[in-house]
Design an enzyme around this catalytic site. Structure first.
Site, PDB file in Angstrom:
ATOM      1  CG  ASP A 231      -2.146   0.927   0.948  1.00  0.00           C
ATOM      2  OD1 ASP A 231      -2.063   1.771   0.029  1.00  0.00           O
ATOM      3  OD2 ASP A 231      -3.157   0.826   1.665  1.00  0.00           O
TER       4      ASP A 231
HETATM    5  C1  BGC Z   1      -4.954   3.303  -0.122  1.00  0.00           C
HETATM    6  C2  BGC Z   1      -5.013   2.300  -1.252  1.00  0.00           C
HETATM    7  C3  BGC Z   1      -4.796   3.008  -2.564  1.00  0.00           C
HETATM    8  C4  BGC Z   1      -3.472   3.733  -2.515  1.00  0.00           C
HETATM    9  C5  BGC Z   1      -3.138   4.485  -3.785  1.00  0.00           C
HETATM   10  C6  BGC Z   1      -3.715   4.183  -0.168  1.00  0.00           C
HETATM   11  O1  BGC Z   1      -3.821   5.231   0.732  1.00  0.00           O
HETATM   12  O2  BGC Z   1      -5.011   2.645   1.126  1.00  0.00           O
HETATM   13  O3  BGC Z   1      -6.241   1.624  -1.232  1.00  0.00           O
HETATM   14  O4  BGC Z   1      -4.851   2.095  -3.610  1.00  0.00           O
HETATM   15  O5  BGC Z   1      -3.502   4.686  -1.452  1.00  0.00           O
HETATM   16  O6  BGC Z   1      -3.977   5.586  -3.939  1.00  0.00           O
END
Ligand code: BGC
Length: 759
Positions: A231
């Site tokens: 993530d």
């Molecule tokens: C989120 C993810 C997301 C990623 C990219 C993170 O803060 O938890 O679900 O895909 O950001 O935007």
């Protein structure tokens, strides 16, 4: 095209290989032009594209390209429709291909442990079976277009508060039964190109550096073949993460973590083959995309129509006391700001720059027959919680004058989002108050809810109709109007329980703790908890009404008895007994009556959605296997269904079981024996392999304490209960026999059972 990746990687320098394991920037992977390795782009999100071309962020703060906002998972899961989810995936895959996106960052499948989690709108369900089936179908659809998915957030990421550091303290059985299966099912059925590891720690270890999670379970047990992506910012220690199986770090770290990897290889701390392995996984997926890239044919307009269709197939009619569908000639008061400005998506990384939005007001204004009969009063604003006397008075007056009032209520955008959790489960007080006032003047009041997660409903008994629209995507208004007026027959059912109040929820006392969140409710999440406690709920899991009725009959099981090798085919006839066509979601739950362990009253193990014309009957067939009956036995380190009786329950919801039949399991699986001086008499007595020795020792104990009868006051049962929990070392300690005697008997048992491979 067949590619020899090993040969390609052998030509890469250490720097190039380390560089391949982190982003070029916020969304792209690095290229190596001299070797023909392209740079590919990934993008959010699960229910529409959030492709950022200029300023980037992972919280939805900066703009992205115009796209279609489809219904988020909180709504689409209520369709209980695998075909629809697959088609949904295909549409997203097509849009992604056309926009040069190699991997769509979704679906998000975390379990709704509490209604307060700010990101529940992005998640499917409180039930792992439904979440897994929905995700597997969606992934299959996206990837049929050779665009990857990133199933997220692996794992046990169930609150937003301190999500980047909090430790989810969860026992293994609950992980295996509740928090893992959605990922497991998706991996086994649809092989997502990537898995996104979560920010949080699990029992103290960051998900991004947990070999048990990312390698032992994900790859060795489930057979995952793609790459693990972090993530955004989830990596705590880059070298440990790579070793654990976390291949690609996102976003770019400006070269910092690449240098850490290079140094670790040079210092001999990191085996270069581990780096090669990660690079191979990443390249295989990137080439899968680039080698299969094709022109895509779609228009935003036609995808808008598909977004409406998904919403129509998913919104849930919760209550209807003869007020719906609305008739075209009735005078209807549309009340509430959400009728004009609907809430249709959540905040954060999945926030779409929707190219269009349809409100219910706009939708009726386009329908000639109806538009003249609908009046609108704002009643309250959609952005906060302020009681406005003038707006309220106007709304109450409009409601009183109409034949029926439809109140478009919901949670303001700021109430729920990625990055923070809700603090309560209420609608804004101003809305609750207005609904209460309107009920006084209008007996035919209907509420339409716009929310990513359940709300308390203090006015529930006073209204006649309730449509749960959740967050409906950009075609929300059209879908609502079509359902309210019966142009489309509602067919969604709840993918989660709506509890009466927050304090009823199983995680109420532990949700949102800051450093460690203890999942003390274990497997009793959602309906598993409310059923075990026999609690009243506002609406149970699986509930949803239609404008027609369905009769259930003729439940048949292919067998009455089965073993762990067998499958069981369950069939049931469903008849549309009403006068309009409709769709029914038939649910299959299994109840364990063996008493072998404390389990939920029932668990969803099958469902089908079928369309029926009035008077039509069709047979629905579902198949169960040993796993459908099993729970995770940590001693056995495997799934286990004890021998004995189980009920197959067929229902229209988790609390509307229409038919049931018993089936008997004959399992030859032997549980491991725990044999030492602390084994209790009861443990010996309750296992066929040790029963005889248990009886011998129990006899000794009774005799030592003066026989069975004592003074006649104690029954055999009571005598038994009194000594049952005694560890056998106590026989020697109390002097009922010598320690040597106990040890001797124990050794013989261990010998015998070892010979038979029990221990
Ligand atoms: C989120 C993810 C997301 C990623 C990219 C993170 O803060 O938890 O679900 O895909 O950001 O935007």
């Amino acid at each position: 095209m067949e590619r020899n990746l090993k040969e390609l990687i052998s030509k890469m320098t250490l720097e190039e290989k380390a560089g391949m394991c982190s982003g070029l920037d916020f969304w792209k992977l690095k290229s190596v032009e001299r070797l023909g390795i392209p740079s590919v782009m990934v993008s959010d999100g699960p229910h529409g594209l959030r492709k950022q071309e200029e300023k980037a962020d992972h919280l939805g703060m900066n703009g992205s390209i115009e796209a279609v906002c489809f219904p988020p998972a909180c709504l689409s899961a209520c369709s209980f429709d695998r075909e629809l989810m697959k088609e949904f995936g295909e549409v997203i895959g097509k849009e992604a291909q056309a926009n040069d996106i190699a991997v769509v960052l979704g679906p998000a499948v975390n379990i709704k442990r509490s209604p307060l989690c700010g990101r529940n709108f992005e998640y499917y369900s409180e039930d792992p079976y439904l979440a897994g089936e929905s995700a597997a179908a969606f992934i299959g659809g996206v990837q049929s277009r050779h665009v990857g998915t990133s199933i997220k957030h692996f794992a046990a990421n169930n609150q937003e508060f301190n999500r980047m550091s909090n430790s989810s303290e969860v026992d293994e059985r609950s992980l295996r039964e509740i928090y893992f299966p959605a990922f497991e099912t998706a991996v086994k059925k649809s092989q997502p190109y990537t898995v996104m590891c979560s920010y949080n720690r699990i029992n103290g270890t960051y998900a991004s550096e947990y070999p048990w999670l990312l390698t032992d379970i994900l790859r060795k047990e489930w057979g995952f073949e793609g790459y693990v992506i972090s993530d955004w910012g989830a990596v705590n220690d880059r070298v440990s993460a790579l070793k654990a199986g976390m291949d690609l770090e996102m976003p770019s770290t400006g070269g910092v973590s690449d240098k850490e990897l290079i140094k670790a290889v040079e210092d001999g701390i990191l085996d270069e083959t581990v780096l090669d392995r990660a690079v191979e996984r990443i390249l295989r997926i990137s080439f899968l995309y680039t080698d299969n890239k094709k022109e895509q044919d779609f228009t935003l307009e036609s995808d808008h129509d598909f977004a409406r269709y998904v919403a129509e197939q998913s919104m849930v009619l919760l209550k209807n006391e003869n007020v719906l569908p609305l008739k075209t000639d009735e005078k209807i008061a549309f009340i509430g700001g959400f009728a004009r400005t609907p809430r249709f998506q959540g905040g954060g990384s999945s926030h779409i720059n929707n190219f269009r939005i349809s409100s219910a007001l706009e939708a009726v204004s386009n329908m000639e027959q109806i538009s003249g009969n609908v009046i609108y009063a704002e009643g309250f604003s959609t952005t906060g919680d302020v009681w406005d006397e003038a707006l309220a008075a106007e709304a109450i007056e409009a409601a009183g004058k109409a034949d029926k009032a439809v109140i478009f209520a919901g949670l303001p955008e700021s109430f729920e989002s990625e990055s923070y959790d809700r603090t309560h489960m209420r609608l804004p007080d101003c809305q609750n108050r207005l609904i209460a006032e309107i009920i006084k003047v209008q007996p035919n009041t209907i509420v339409v809810l716009h929310n990513g997660s359940p709300v308390e409903m203090p006015w529930l008994s006073g209204i006649k109709g309730l449509l749960e629209a959740y967050l409906g995507g950009q075609a929300v208004g059209e879908a609502e109007v079509n359902l309210l007026y019966g142009k489309v027959n509602p067919s969604g059912k709840l993918a989660e329980t709506i509890p009466c109040k927050l304090t009823d929820t199983s995680s109420y006392l532990t949700f949102g703790d800051s450093e460690k969140t203890v999942y003390s409710e274990g497997v009793f999440v959602g309906y598993r908890y409310y059923d075990a406690r026999e609690m009243e709920v506002s609406f149970p899991f699986g509930h949803g009404l239609s404008y027609t009725n369905f009769a259930y009959s003729n439940l048949k099981l292919s067998k009455k008895e089965l073993t762990e090798q067998d499958t069981l085919t369950v069939s049931v006839d469903i008849t549309n007994t009403g006068s309009v066509a409709g769709k029914e979601i038939v649910q299959l739950y299994v109840r364990d009556n063996t008493g072998a362990c404390r389990r939920p009253d029932k668990e969803l193990k099958g469902y089908e959605k079928i369309a029926l014309e009035p008077g039509e009957t069709r047979t629905v067939t579902m198949t169960l296997d040993y796993r459908s009956f099993a729970w995770y036995h940590t001693g056995l380190k495997d799934w286990y269904a004890a021998s004995g009786l189980y009920d197959i329950l067929i229902g229209a919801s988790s609390r509307d079981i229409r038919l049931s039949e018993a089936v008997e399991m004959h399992s030859a699986v032997q549980l491991p024996l725990k044999l030492d001086l602390n084994t209790t008499l009861d443990e010996l007595l309750s296992d066929e392999r040790t029963k005889e020795y248990g009886e011998y020792l129990t006899e000794k104990m009774y005799t030592f304490f003066g026989g069975y009868e004592s003074d006649g006051a104690l029954s055999d049962d009571m005598n038994h209960a009194l000594v049952a929990s005694m560890p056998i070392r106590n026989l020697a300690a109390f002097g009922a026999c010598t320690k040597e005697e106990v040890l001797d008997g124990l050794n013989k048992l261990v010998e015998n059972t070892r010979r038979n491979q029990y221990v």
